[in-house]
Write a protein that holds these residues in place. Structure first.
Motif: not given
Length: 175
Positions: A39-54, A102-107, A11-16
């Motif tokens: 949080q977003i740790l790194k962001r480029h035009s074609a890549m992203v690194l996300l962190r979610a923690s509880s 999760d709003k990703n249409k591939i799912h 759910k935390r990741l889906a917020a992105f």
């Protein structure tokens, strides 16, 4: 308990929502004590690194933007000699996506691609005492595919009729 913990992270990741069209290529999971965040740790035009923690776990997710639109593709329907470990259903994928936002249409394709976090949830249920996992996604897992969980000694792999789908390293293999 594992299911709740993983879904809280999902759910935390889906917020992105801006990364809804990206796909997961690598996922690291650790249990422990963390400050709840996303949080977003790194962001480029074609890549992203996300962190979610509880309070009980953390997940690092590396995602890429596909170069072309992902379309539904039927997985192999050939019977395998390997022992079937799991078959994800389309309803299960949709229920998971709805439950975590999760709003990703591939799912939502026909058949849908199984969310990486749902695969993580299933693996954590399989190895409930494992404190850390690293998953590398080689190919998409689609609903309806017969999946095998193969122990390769140093790691595990999820395969469909011999096609490598996901490589998994349990805690003792993480550095």
């Amino acid at each position: 308990l594992v299911k709740f913990m993983i879904r809280e992270l999902a759910k935390r990741l889906a917020a992105f929502g801006e990364f809804a069209d990206f796909v997961i290529i690598e996922l690291e999971f650790r249990r422990g004590t963390f400050e709840p965040t996303a949080q977003i740790l790194k962001r480029h035009s074609a890549m992203v690194l996300l962190r979610a923690s509880s309070e009980a776990a953390e997940v690092l997710v590396k995602m890429i933007r596909p170069r072309r639109e992902i379309k539904a593709a039927l997985g192999s329907r050939i019977q395998s000699a390997e022992k079937v470990w799991r078959i994800f259903t389309a309803a299960e994928v949709l229920n998971f996506a709805e439950a975590v936002g999760d709003k990703n249409k591939i799912h939502r394709l026909n058949p849908p691609i199984v969310p990486g976090i749902l695969i993580l949830e299933t693996i954590c249920a399989e190895f409930p005492t494992c404190k850390a996992l690293k998953l590398r996604f080689k190919n998409f897992v689609t609903a309806g595919e017969q999946l095998s969980l193969i122990d390769n000694g140093s790691n595990f792999e999820i395969c469909s009729i011999g096609v490598r789908k996901v490589s998994i390293w349990k805690e003792e293999y993480l550095h």
